[in-house]
Design a protein around this motif. Structure first.
Motif, PDB file in Angstrom:
ATOM      1  N   TYR A 290       0.830  -1.205   0.000  1.00 22.39           N
ATOM      2  CA  TYR A 290       0.000   0.000   0.000  1.00 22.39           C
ATOM      3  C   TYR A 290       0.866   1.257   0.000  1.00 22.39           C
ATOM      4  CZ  TYR A 290      -3.259  -3.601   1.358  1.00 22.39           C
ATOM      5  OH  TYR A 290      -3.985  -4.751   1.398  1.00 22.39           O
ATOM      6  N   LEU A 294       0.975   4.051  -2.899  1.00 25.18           N
ATOM      7  CA  LEU A 294       0.773   5.474  -2.610  1.00 25.18           C
ATOM      8  C   LEU A 294       1.885   6.309  -3.246  1.00 25.18           C
ATOM      9  CD1 LEU A 294      -0.584   7.800  -1.115  1.00 25.18           C
ATOM     10  CD2 LEU A 294       0.723   7.189   0.897  1.00 25.18           C
ATOM     11  N   ILE A 297       1.522   6.708  -7.000  1.00 25.13           N
ATOM     12  CA  ILE A 297       0.574   7.727  -7.469  1.00 25.13           C
ATOM     13  C   ILE A 297       1.259   9.080  -7.540  1.00 25.13           C
ATOM     14  CG2 ILE A 297      -1.601   8.920  -7.036  1.00 25.13           C
ATOM     15  CD1 ILE A 297      -2.550   6.699  -5.460  1.00 25.13           C
ATOM     16  N   LEU A 298       2.170   9.326  -6.572  1.00 24.01           N
ATOM     17  CA  LEU A 298       2.789  10.645  -6.499  1.00 24.01           C
ATOM     18  C   LEU A 298       3.800  10.861  -7.621  1.00 24.01           C
ATOM     19  CD1 LEU A 298       3.390  10.869  -2.647  1.00 24.01           C
ATOM     20  CD2 LEU A 298       1.374  11.486  -3.953  1.00 24.01           C
ATOM     21  N   ALA A 301       2.681  12.979 -10.860  1.00 26.95           N
ATOM     22  CA  ALA A 301       2.424  14.376 -10.489  1.00 26.95           C
ATOM     23  C   ALA A 301       3.722  15.068 -10.117  1.00 26.95           C
ATOM     24  CB  ALA A 301       1.447  14.422  -9.322  1.00 26.95           C
ATOM     25  N   LYS A 305       5.588  18.325 -11.748  1.00 29.80           N
ATOM     26  CA  LYS A 305       5.886  19.517 -10.944  1.00 29.80           C
ATOM     27  C   LYS A 305       7.370  19.838 -10.940  1.00 29.80           C
ATOM     28  CE  LYS A 305       1.985  20.879  -9.668  1.00 29.80           C
ATOM     29  NZ  LYS A 305       1.427  22.187  -9.844  1.00 29.80           N
TER      30      LYS A 305
ATOM     31  N   TRP B 100     -12.310  15.293  -0.330  1.00 23.34           N
ATOM     32  CA  TRP B 100     -12.866  14.047   0.211  1.00 23.34           C
ATOM     33  C   TRP B 100     -11.810  13.350   1.050  1.00 23.34           C
ATOM     34  CZ3 TRP B 100     -17.961  13.172  -1.112  1.00 23.34           C
ATOM     35  CH2 TRP B 100     -18.432  13.868  -2.226  1.00 23.34           C
ATOM     36  N   VAL B 147       0.952  13.443   4.118  1.00 23.99           N
ATOM     37  CA  VAL B 147       1.412  13.196   2.744  1.00 23.99           C
ATOM     38  C   VAL B 147       0.285  13.423   1.731  1.00 23.99           C
ATOM     39  CG1 VAL B 147       2.276  11.433   1.161  1.00 23.99           C
ATOM     40  CG2 VAL B 147       3.322  11.701   3.409  1.00 23.99           C
ATOM     41  N   ALA B 151       0.374  16.407  -1.038  1.00 28.41           N
ATOM     42  CA  ALA B 151       0.243  16.031  -2.448  1.00 28.41           C
ATOM     43  C   ALA B 151      -0.954  16.732  -3.069  1.00 28.41           C
ATOM     44  CB  ALA B 151       0.105  14.509  -2.571  1.00 28.41           C
ATOM     45  N   TYR B 154      -0.144  20.843  -3.066  1.00 26.67           N
ATOM     46  CA  TYR B 154       0.930  21.418  -3.882  1.00 26.67           C
ATOM     47  C   TYR B 154       1.161  20.676  -5.199  1.00 26.67           C
ATOM     48  CZ  TYR B 154       1.730  24.275   0.160  1.00 26.67           C
ATOM     49  OH  TYR B 154       1.549  25.181   1.175  1.00 26.67           O
ATOM     50  N   TRP B 155       0.764  19.382  -5.281  1.00 28.89           N
ATOM     51  CA  TRP B 155       0.987  18.646  -6.528  1.00 28.89           C
ATOM     52  C   TRP B 155      -0.328  18.308  -7.229  1.00 28.89           C
ATOM     53  CZ3 TRP B 155       5.407  14.516  -5.524  1.00 28.89           C
ATOM     54  CH2 TRP B 155       6.607  15.209  -5.349  1.00 28.89           C
ATOM     55  N   ASP B 156      -1.440  18.764  -6.685  1.00 29.33           N
ATOM     56  CA  ASP B 156      -2.756  18.497  -7.274  1.00 29.33           C
ATOM     57  C   ASP B 156      -3.043  17.008  -7.448  1.00 29.33           C
ATOM     58  OD1 ASP B 156      -3.381  21.269  -7.557  1.00 29.33           O
ATOM     59  OD2 ASP B 156      -1.998  21.328  -9.248  1.00 29.33           O
ATOM     60  N   VAL B 157      -2.572  16.188  -6.515  1.00 32.72           N
ATOM     61  CA  VAL B 157      -2.861  14.756  -6.569  1.00 32.72           C
ATOM     62  C   VAL B 157      -4.190  14.511  -5.860  1.00 32.72           C
ATOM     63  CG1 VAL B 157      -2.136  12.463  -5.840  1.00 32.72           C
ATOM     64  CG2 VAL B 157      -0.436  14.116  -6.631  1.00 32.72           C
ATOM     65  N   ILE B 160      -8.594  11.218  -2.841  1.00 34.06           N
ATOM     66  CA  ILE B 160      -9.484  10.105  -2.497  1.00 34.06           C
ATOM     67  C   ILE B 160      -8.699   8.807  -2.303  1.00 34.06           C
ATOM     68  CG2 ILE B 160     -11.387   8.672  -3.327  1.00 34.06           C
ATOM     69  CD1 ILE B 160     -12.510  11.126  -4.704  1.00 34.06           C
ATOM     70  N   ILE B 161      -7.894   8.456  -3.309  1.00 35.89           N
ATOM     71  CA  ILE B 161      -7.195   7.179  -3.253  1.00 35.89           C
ATOM     72  C   ILE B 161      -6.054   7.234  -2.236  1.00 35.89           C
ATOM     73  CG2 ILE B 161      -6.122   5.383  -4.650  1.00 35.89           C
ATOM     74  CD1 ILE B 161      -8.749   5.998  -5.750  1.00 35.89           C
ATOM     75  N   THR B 162      -5.331   8.376  -2.196  1.00 33.99           N
ATOM     76  CA  THR B 162      -4.178   8.433  -1.290  1.00 33.99           C
ATOM     77  C   THR B 162      -4.623   8.306   0.159  1.00 33.99           C
ATOM     78  OG1 THR B 162      -4.295  10.844  -1.384  1.00 33.99           O
ATOM     79  CG2 THR B 162      -2.686   9.778  -2.795  1.00 33.99           C
ATOM     80  N   LEU B 165      -5.742   4.584   0.794  1.00 35.72           N
ATOM     81  CA  LEU B 165      -4.685   3.568   0.862  1.00 35.72           C
ATOM     82  C   LEU B 165      -4.055   3.538   2.246  1.00 35.72           C
ATOM     83  CD1 LEU B 165      -2.921   3.946  -2.588  1.00 35.72           C
ATOM     84  CD2 LEU B 165      -4.108   1.932  -1.746  1.00 35.72           C
ATOM     85  N   LEU B 166      -3.964   4.715   2.876  1.00 37.96           N
ATOM     86  CA  LEU B 166      -3.314   4.767   4.190  1.00 37.96           C
ATOM     87  C   LEU B 166      -4.163   4.079   5.260  1.00 37.96           C
ATOM     88  CD1 LEU B 166      -1.647   8.274   4.122  1.00 37.96           C
ATOM     89  CD2 LEU B 166      -0.539   6.060   4.236  1.00 37.96           C
ATOM     90  N   ARG B 254      -3.667  26.986  -1.630  1.00 38.83           N
ATOM     91  CA  ARG B 254      -2.928  25.763  -1.349  1.00 38.83           C
ATOM     92  C   ARG B 254      -2.658  25.609   0.144  1.00 38.83           C
ATOM     93  NH1 ARG B 254      -1.271  23.444  -6.053  1.00 38.83           N
ATOM     94  NH2 ARG B 254      -1.358  24.777  -7.882  1.00 38.83           N
TER      95      ARG B 254
END
Lengths: 328, 384
Positions: A290, A294, A297-298, A301, A305, B100, B147, B151, B154-157, B160-162, B165-166, B254
């Motif tokens: 997991y 994670l 995904i980063l 992006a 950046k 979300w 995190v 994300a 500042y990185w527009d990630v 929802i998924i991030t 997952l945690l 941001r």
């Protein structure tokens, strides 16, 4: 000598990663299909459960003897759930996030309920490994890398190639992308946004259901509660990592799968580290898939950046945005 | 493709009714349709269960009667309402800026885990340790969303998924603590962490409910005030409405996103500590969070990010939850509750959309409009 050992270790790691994340691969392809036309289906976790439990029911209760037919039944059940989802979010324009989460929850609950009397019953109707001329050797890393059941080849080779070809080499694919990027424009040239979105989210749900079916018909192969164990969410992450490109999904799925097989291998062989016992290490490694997902995904992006532009990794512009012609 | 689409179109145009979009959606009507959606969903589930031969309506009525007929039942609801309210408040806060946070379960668990860490390793006066536990839980909850928040901001990630997952990572970490590093070696049957020897003081007259119940009420009051009377609350609402416009207006979008997300995690984390400090719940195992994060998410969706609505919705879902436990003793499995949650959430989503439309009868003007549409479509079809 050392090189050969490393090569062998790598091959056997990936070799066991391939079947471990075939589910993720199928679900990611299914999710990608819907997302390309602008429908975000967060319910992958539930769809895997539904596909799996109906395949189990087909085999154990309805006496289906062909794994293909059992898989088809699982896919149809998932497609039916996908149709309910699509009607809610496309036809009625309800929030894709809310209904998607509802599908995840409801699908997990429904499949667990249906599977409650079938826990742990071994499935005998299984996919068989493709084994041309009997050259397969169980102990050989090269064999472990190359020889799997047919579904694996479909998931890793067939589907990505077909999807890539359709998306990037045909007019049909152009229209799909138009529906996901700029539905108003697609609508203006006579493409039915509603129709395409419903069709591809249902087809995507069926593919995710095939992933669930594969779990119980080959990978585990038995029913257990919460069968997806996060693989549906990982599949959604893989789509992001892949930048909505079919080929890259293979890399994402294998990344996740190799973390899983690292964990299982370490457990089976009782690996430990100087500062960490075998049991602690296995707890640590079970978090790793997991965490790695994670981080994955980063990556796209972050790459954008930090100035290393990756070609077209952005989400479809109209993803998760309902289309209403009267608001054009 | 085309046959499918035209079929759907035909079904809609065959009815004498059509949907008309409301120009304005007022919040009260939206809340009512959401509640209507949730209740309608429950009725649908009840009818489905009735078809399988279980009179869910009767059983549910008996369960509610068992809850509100006696003090133990009321306290049972209150005990479950505390964690649900805390995660719901966190989610509701993030929804104010259309973020979300689906990871509140993980933040809740990490908060509780940090509180266990402090509680089993510190000696001292109970009140001091409890305050430190609360501080550690708040920080851990915020840290767990750091995190995804960075994300997103500042990185527009997409968060929802991030955040989700945690949850899995947190669950594994809790399992590890219960079976590994903080394991209670004396307890043989149920494997869990060692027990924290401190609990919050009880509410006078209650058997098991502690003053923890006051915390979500206080937080709801503070959040309500922040969004009613302060610039920061106003700015967050503007970001939720239109982040680009907020940026043009000089709001540090941001940084606001980052800070608000950290707060949502912190609230959920504190919820973990509150749950842990109840008598009898002072140790953790893998089942510590009975899906409180998901329940909280549903509450926030039902309340539409209105903080007083969260309190009402939280009590409602907590009663459902407790009724569900009673239902389990009557032969319904725990899995049914998840399926019901799914249907309820769908009902809420459909109710939310229903507030934006009204059903109107097709009149002659529409028919001519439809005819014009068809003519346009025909011309397009004939074109090159």
């Amino acid at each position: 000598m050392i090189l050969a050992i490393i090569e062998n270790a790598f091959l056997s790691l990936i070799g066991s990663a391939i079947p471990a994340s075939a589910v993720v691969m199928l679900a990611a392809t299914g999710a990608m299909l819907g997302e390309r036309v602008g429908v975000l289906n967060l319910g992958q976790e539930g769809l895997i459960g539904i596909g799996a439990v109906y395949s189990v029911i087909a085999v154990l209760s309805w006496g289906v003897e062909s794994p293909w037919l059992a898989m088809l039944i699982g896919m149809m059940a998932a497609a039916a759930a996908g149709l309910i989802f699509a009607l809610c979010v496309v036809a009625f324009r309800a929030s894709q996030v809310l209904v998607g989460l509802a599908l995840a929850l409801g699908g997990i609950g429904l499949s667990n309920q249906l599977g409650v009397n079938r826990n742990g019953t071994p499935i005998q109707t299984l996919f068989r490994e493709v084994n041309p001329g009997g050259v397969l050797d169980d102990n050989d890393a090269v064999s472990a890398f190359f020889f799997h059941d047919p579904v694996v080849y479909i998931a890793y080779v067939g589907l990505p190639v077909v999807l890539w070809f359709v998306l990037f080499r045909t007019r049909h694919g152009m229209n799909m992308k138009a529906v996901g990027e700029n539905p108003a424009a697609a609508d203006a040239v006579g493409v039915s946004v509603t129709g395409w979105r419903i069709f591809y989210s249902v087809l995507g749900a069926a593919l995710t259901g095939a992933g669930g079916a594969y779990m119980v018909l080959s990978f585990t192969p038995t029913w257990s509660p919460d069968i997806a164990r996060g693989r549906g969410w990982v599949a959604l992450a893989v789509v992001i990592f892949a930048g909505w490109r079919p080929g890259w999904a293979v890399a994402g799925a294998l990344l996740y799968g190799s973390m899983i097989s690292l964990d299982t291998t370490a457990q089976a062989r009782g690996w430990g580290l100087p500062f960490m016992g075998a049991s602690d290490l296995s707890f640590f490694l079970s978090m790793l898939p997991y965490v790695v997902t994670l981080v994955a995904i980063l990556i796209p992006a972050g790459a954008v950046k930090l100035g290393r532009r990756v070609r077209s990794t952005a989400a479809p512009a109209a993803l998760a945005i309902p289309y209403a012609r009267e608001e054009r | 493709m085309t046959p499918l689409a035209s079929m759907a179109g035909a079904v809609l145009s065959a009815t004498p009714w059509r949907l008309e979009r409301r120009l304005e959606v007022d919040a009260k009507r939206a809340a009512l349709t959401r509640i209507g959606g949730a209740v309608g969903a429950m009725v649908v589930v009840g009818i489905l269960l009735l078809l399988t031969g279980r009179n869910a309506f009767l059983i549910f009525w008996q369960a509610l009667d068992a809850i509100f007929g006696r003090q133990r039942g009321v306290e049972g609801v209150a005990l479950r309402a505390i964690p649900i309210l805390m995660t719901a408040l966190g989610v509701a806060l993030s929804l104010r800026m259309k973020v979300w946070n689906i990871g509140s379960d993980g933040q809740f668990l990490m908060g509780a885990l940090a509180a266990v860490g402090v509680g089993i390793h510190m000696d001292g006066p109970g009140w001091l340790v409890l305050i430190l536990m609360a501080a550690a839980a708040t920080l851990a909850g915020a840290a767990w969303i750091l995190v995804p928040a960075l994300a997103r901001a500042y990185w527009d990630v997409n968060e929802i998924i991030t955040t989700l997952l945690l949850n899995f990572v947190a669950l594994q970490l809790v399992t590890w603590s219960a079976l590994g590093f903080w394991r209670d070696k004396e307890a043989a049957v149920i494997q869990s962490t060692r027990e924290v020897p401190f609990t919050l003081p009880g509410i006078p007259g209650a058997d098991s409910v502690t003053i923890a119940l006051l915390v979500p009420l206080a937080i709801a009051a503070v959040l309500w005030w922040v969004f009613r009377s302060t610039t920061i609350g106003y700015e967050i609402d503007i970001i939720g409405g239109n982040p680009r416009a907020a940026g043009f207006a000089g709001i540090a979008v941001r940084r606001r996103i980052l800070v608000v997300m950290l707060f949502t995690g912190a609230i959920a984390g504190l919820g973990g500590m509150l749950q842990l400090s109840a008598p009898g719940a002072q140790a953790m195992n893998a089942g510590f969070s009975a899906q409180f994060g998901l329940s909280g998410f549903i509450v926030a969706a039902l309340a539409g990010a209105a903080f007083w609505g969260v309190i009402g919705g939280g009590l409602f879902i907590a009663s459902m939850f407790y009724a569900g436990i009673v239902l389990q003793t009557k032969g319904l499995s725990v899995y049914i509750i998840f399926a019901v949650y799914g249907v309820i959430l769908t009902g809420i989503a459909l109710g939310e959309i229903a507030a934006r439309y009204r059903v109107a009868r097709r009149d002659a003007a529409d028919e001519s409009g439809a005819a014009a549409d068809e003519a346009v479509a025909a011309r397009k079809g004939a074109g090159p």
